[in-house]
Write a protein that holds these residues in place. Structure first.
Motif, mmCIF file in Angstrom:
data_model
loop_
_atom_site.group_PDB
_atom_site.id
_atom_site.type_symbol
_atom_site.label_atom_id
_atom_site.label_comp_id
_atom_site.label_asym_id
_atom_site.label_seq_id
_atom_site.Cartn_x
_atom_site.Cartn_y
_atom_site.Cartn_z
ATOM 1 N N LEU A 100 0.837 -1.201 0.000
ATOM 2 C CA LEU A 100 0.000 0.000 0.000
ATOM 3 C C LEU A 100 0.866 1.243 0.000
ATOM 4 O O LEU A 100 2.024 1.204 0.413
ATOM 5 N N GLY A 101 0.268 2.335 -0.446
ATOM 6 C CA GLY A 101 0.994 3.599 -0.443
ATOM 7 C C GLY A 101 0.298 4.594 -1.345
ATOM 8 O O GLY A 101 -0.523 4.208 -2.176
ATOM 9 N N GLY A 102 0.632 5.856 -1.186
ATOM 10 C CA GLY A 102 -0.026 6.895 -1.976
ATOM 11 C C GLY A 102 0.421 6.864 -3.429
ATOM 12 O O GLY A 102 1.252 6.037 -3.823
ATOM 13 N N ASN A 103 -0.104 7.778 -4.220
ATOM 14 C CA ASN A 103 0.260 7.849 -5.638
ATOM 15 C C ASN A 103 1.729 8.217 -5.795
ATOM 16 O O ASN A 103 2.235 9.085 -5.085
ATOM 17 N N GLY A 104 2.369 7.535 -6.715
ATOM 18 C CA GLY A 104 3.747 7.896 -7.053
ATOM 19 C C GLY A 104 4.771 7.556 -5.989
ATOM 20 O O GLY A 104 5.872 8.105 -5.981
ATOM 21 N N THR A 105 4.447 6.629 -5.100
ATOM 22 C CA THR A 105 5.397 6.296 -4.035
ATOM 23 C C THR A 105 6.321 5.151 -4.431
ATOM 24 O O THR A 105 7.244 4.829 -3.693
ATOM 25 N N GLY A 106 6.035 4.525 -5.567
ATOM 26 C CA GLY A 106 6.934 3.480 -6.048
ATOM 27 C C GLY A 106 6.376 2.065 -5.992
ATOM 28 O O GLY A 106 7.126 1.092 -6.119
ATOM 29 N N LYS A 107 5.071 1.933 -5.853
ATOM 30 C CA LYS A 107 4.478 0.587 -5.764
ATOM 31 C C LYS A 107 4.651 -0.180 -7.075
ATOM 32 O O LYS A 107 5.149 -1.310 -7.091
ATOM 33 N N SER A 108 4.231 0.473 -8.150
ATOM 34 C CA SER A 108 4.366 -0.213 -9.447
ATOM 35 C C SER A 108 5.834 -0.437 -9.785
ATOM 36 O O SER A 108 6.200 -1.459 -10.376
ATOM 37 N N SER B 92 -6.017 -21.624 -3.857
ATOM 38 C CA SER B 92 -5.535 -22.740 -4.676
ATOM 39 C C SER B 92 -4.018 -22.884 -4.577
ATOM 40 O O SER B 92 -3.427 -23.715 -5.271
ATOM 41 N N GLY B 93 -3.382 -22.067 -3.730
ATOM 42 C CA GLY B 93 -1.956 -22.266 -3.477
ATOM 43 C C GLY B 93 -1.026 -21.273 -4.142
ATOM 44 O O GLY B 93 0.188 -21.427 -4.070
ATOM 45 N N VAL B 94 -1.599 -20.260 -4.802
ATOM 46 C CA VAL B 94 -0.756 -19.246 -5.439
ATOM 47 C C VAL B 94 -0.526 -18.116 -4.435
ATOM 48 O O VAL B 94 -1.473 -17.626 -3.826
ATOM 49 N N THR B 95 0.726 -17.719 -4.270
ATOM 50 C CA THR B 95 1.020 -16.571 -3.417
ATOM 51 C C THR B 95 0.654 -15.298 -4.167
ATOM 52 O O THR B 95 0.970 -15.172 -5.347
ATOM 53 N N ILE B 96 -0.023 -14.397 -3.473
ATOM 54 C CA ILE B 96 -0.470 -13.165 -4.145
ATOM 55 C C ILE B 96 0.195 -11.952 -3.511
ATOM 56 O O ILE B 96 0.224 -11.822 -2.289
ATOM 57 N N LEU B 97 0.725 -11.085 -4.375
ATOM 58 C CA LEU B 97 1.191 -9.773 -3.926
ATOM 59 C C LEU B 97 0.323 -8.742 -4.634
ATOM 60 O O LEU B 97 0.354 -8.630 -5.854
ATOM 61 N N ILE B 98 -0.477 -8.021 -3.849
ATOM 62 C CA ILE B 98 -1.445 -7.128 -4.469
ATOM 63 C C ILE B 98 -1.193 -5.685 -4.040
ATOM 64 O O ILE B 98 -1.066 -5.383 -2.860
ATOM 65 N N VAL B 99 -1.093 -4.812 -5.048
ATOM 66 C CA VAL B 99 -0.967 -3.377 -4.807
ATOM 67 C C VAL B 99 -2.370 -2.798 -4.837
ATOM 68 O O VAL B 99 -3.158 -3.151 -5.720
ATOM 69 N N GLU B 100 -2.694 -1.986 -3.879
ATOM 70 C CA GLU B 100 -4.055 -1.441 -3.857
ATOM 71 C C GLU B 100 -4.113 0.004 -3.393
ATOM 72 O O GLU B 100 -3.305 0.459 -2.604
ATOM 73 N N GLN B 101 -5.087 0.705 -3.936
ATOM 74 C CA GLN B 101 -5.443 2.033 -3.429
ATOM 75 C C GLN B 101 -6.596 1.877 -2.441
ATOM 76 O O GLN B 101 -6.781 2.687 -1.554
ATOM 77 N N ASN B 102 -7.352 0.808 -2.689
ATOM 78 C CA ASN B 102 -8.500 0.523 -1.843
ATOM 79 C C ASN B 102 -7.992 -0.176 -0.585
ATOM 80 O O ASN B 102 -8.024 -1.391 -0.443
ATOM 81 N N VAL B 103 -7.491 0.650 0.345
ATOM 82 C CA VAL B 103 -6.702 0.134 1.458
ATOM 83 C C VAL B 103 -7.515 -0.755 2.388
ATOM 84 O O VAL B 103 -7.064 -1.819 2.795
ATOM 85 N N ARG B 104 -8.722 -0.329 2.689
ATOM 86 C CA ARG B 104 -9.544 -1.131 3.605
ATOM 87 C C ARG B 104 -9.747 -2.533 3.058
ATOM 88 O O ARG B 104 -9.519 -3.530 3.727
ATOM 89 N N MET B 105 -10.201 -2.578 1.816
ATOM 90 C CA MET B 105 -10.473 -3.891 1.232
ATOM 91 C C MET B 105 -9.212 -4.731 1.148
ATOM 92 O O MET B 105 -9.238 -5.928 1.412
ATOM 93 N N ALA B 106 -8.119 -4.078 0.793
ATOM 94 C CA ALA B 106 -6.871 -4.824 0.647
ATOM 95 C C ALA B 106 -6.450 -5.418 1.991
ATOM 96 O O ALA B 106 -6.017 -6.573 2.065
#
Ligand SMILES: Nc1ncnc2c1ncn2[C@@H]1O[C@H](COP(=O)(O)OP(=O)(O)OP(=O)(O)O)[C@@H](O)[C@H]1O
Ligand SMILES: [Mg+2]
Lengths: 303, 246
Positions: B33-41, B183-197
């Motif tokens: 998580l993080g604000g816009n332009g902080t380097g997540k992508s 199903s056994g796949v590790t997930i790394l998810i970037v989100e703006q929707n912080v609560r849901m994430a």
């Protein structure tokens, strides 16, 4: 010159045949453009090299013409891939990459064109070499009204059609073809799909240069093989690509045919001494009516 | 599974990531998580190999992958779905999905996985022959996630899958991300929707200005006053209920 229907038909037939060859070179230019976002200005020299390789293989080595054609395609493909790997790819690392922003690539292409002409001078000299292919086994075509189409034109038509369909099949139905299309659309996404993008870029270059070589070997017996032949071909193929819509593969062929026919008719009915102008006349006409070319997709804009 | 050690990376001379450390273990969902332009992508691109590292090291299953090209990392099981939501518009939905399995040779298993993607996202089955250029935003998001699944990843990285989508579609997509993780796949998810994430994930990283600011268990982060202040508004309960319904 008096107008008669038979000679009109003849001019059209010859125009179409030459035009398909322009189209094949244009196909390579379009392939490189849609795949790598650069206009390859040394493509005419690939065509010239291809013609010389074909000549050497046919006359000096003594291979049958069709074998020489395939051989020239393979050698030119390798030369093209080497040129891309050794010279162009370095530039793409400097930024701009294979994108429209890569102005350096355009200059590099021009430089490569000059360099290749000089290399060719050094190896083959300035003389125009006749390409005497033995084509006796190809039938001449007789059309009503005493129009005779020589073997080299018949062969050109046949081989061009084979090349077009092979390329179409490759891009449409094979896995590397699918990967090439993916790379052409978006390199990052292609990478993330597990596609070996640098390899596909080489492949695109190789195929495009092989097509140029085929055109060179096909034109050889009709005209002659000469170090400076690439420049004019580049201009005509470029006109063909733009007329058809830059980046469109079917457009490249149709554009080529239009250029070929237009040029032959112009030479016959207006003035033969300005033969090479008609391609550009057509180019300007088409651009005035439809700036994106006949089959043009909207201009690619990349972030 | 994934170790990110003191990673510096960016674009040209522009340094964006300034020493990121991360450690993701097998299984489960981790959110970044993080604000816009902080380097997540940018961090995802460094992990998938789209941009080179300036400094630091990334290992995957104990193997140093820092120098590998993106397609080689895909073969190891690291698959990134980009923020751009880019499908190949001139290819059909099914062609796009099949292209996702580009690195695989197991034809039968690919067919099974294709059916699985269609089970996860039934709308894709309906549109299988349609050019993907004609899909809606939500459908494209489903398609690119499905295409990621087709690569048979060990770790799937998703970059803002909920961006610009209707809440109902977001719920459907999140529910399916949960299924993929199960199903056994590790997930790394970037989100703006912080609560849901943070509800979806078990662990979270918060990045600011190219370094990891806070990390911890998701249920802890969601209560963290600093996190709450900077990101969270509204009630957690609404979303929770929405997710459980699926
Ligand atoms: N291709 C690029 N070239 C140069 N700078 C870039 C490039 N991509 C991103 N940046 C810059 O890097 C910084 C971080 O970008 P990044 O895409 O990682 O942000 P992000 O955290 O994903 O933001 P968002 O939530 O908006 O997606 C930004 O300042 C951005 O302008
Ligand atoms: Mg981003």
């Amino acid at each position: 010159m008096a107008f008669d229907l038979n000679s009109l038909l003849a001019f059209i037939i010859f125009g179409v045949t030459i035009g398909v060859v322009y189209g094949i070179v244009a196909l390579g230019i379009s392939l490189i453009y849609s795949g790598l976002d650069i206009v390859h200005f040394a493509h005419g020299e690939m065509y010239m090299f291809g013609a010389f390789f074909g000549l050497v293989l046919a006359e000096n080595v003594g291979l049958p013409y069709p074998v020489a054609l395939v051989g020239a395609m393979i050698i030119t493909a390798v030369v093209g891939m080497l040129v891309e790997r050794v010279f162009y790819r370095r530039l793409t690392r400097a930024g701009g990459g294979y994108t429209v922003a890569g102005m350096g690539m355009i200059i590099c292409g021009f430089g490569m064109s000059v360099a290749m002409v000089n290399v060719a001078y050094f190896i083959w000299g300035a003389e125009a070499e006749p390409f005497r292919a033995n084509l006796d086994y190809i039938p001449r075509l007789q059309f009503p009204g005493d129009i005779e189409v020589p073997e080299s034109y018949v062969l050109t038509a046949i081989i061009s059609v084979i090349l077009m369909f092979t390329l179409h099949y490759f891009l449409r139905y094979t896995k590397p073809g699918l990967a090439v299309r993916a790379v052409a659309h978006n390199k990052d996404i292609a990478y993330l799909m597990g596609i070996n993008v640098p390899l596909m870029i080489s492949l695109i270059f190789g195929v495009a240069c092989a097509l140029a070589a085929a055109a060179g070997v096909l034109i050889g017996p009709m005209q002659s093989v000469q170090v400076e032949m690439g420049y004019l071909m580049l201009m005509k193929a470029f006109a063909a690509a733009v007329v058809g819509g830059f980046g469109s593969l079917p457009g490249a062929i149709i554009g080529g045919i239009m250029v070929g026919v237009f040029e032959n008719l112009g030479a016959a009915y207006i003035s033969a001494s300005h033969k090479d102008i008609y391609a550009f006349l057509l180019l300007i006409l088409v651009l005035m009516i439809k700036p994106s070319g006949l089959f043009g997709v909207e201009a690619k804009v990349k972030a | 599974m994934l170790q990110v050690n003191d990673v510096h990376a960016g674009y040209g001379n522009l340094k964006i990531l300034r020493g990121v450390d991360m450690s993701i273990s097998d299984g489960g969902i981790v959110t970044l998580l993080g604000g816009n332009g902080t380097g997540k992508s940018t961090l995802l691109k460094a992990i998938s190999g789209l941009i080179p590292l300036m400094k630091g090291q990334i290992t995957f299953d104990g193997l140093d992958i820092s120098k590998l090209k993106p397609h080689e990392r895909v073969r190891l099981g690291i698959v990134q779905v980009t923020q751009a939501k880019e499908a190949y518009p001139a290819m059909s939905v099914e062609e796009n999905l099949v292209l996702g399995a580009y690195t695989r040779k197991d034809r039968e298993a690919i067919k099974v996985d294709l059916e699985r993607v269609y089970d996860f996202f039934p709308v894709l089955r309906e549109r299988r022959k349609q050019m993907s250029g004609t899909l809606s935003g939500g459908e494209v998001q489903m398609l690119v996630i499905g295409r990621g699944m087709m690569a048979k990843p060990k770790m799937l990285m998703l970059d803002e899958p909920s961006a610009a989508l209707a809440p109902k579609v977001v719920l459907e997509i999140f529910a399916n991300i949960n299924r993929i993780a199960k199903s056994g796949v590790t997930i790394l998810i970037v989100e703006q929707n912080v609560r849901m994430a943070l509800i979806l994930a078990q662990y979270g990283y918060i990045i600011r200005d190219g370094i990891i600011l806070i990390e911890g268990n998701a249920d802890m982060l969601i209560k963290d006053p600093a996190v709450k202040e900077s990101f969270l508004g509204g009630s957690v309960a609404d979303v929770s209920r929405g997710l459980n319904k699926k």
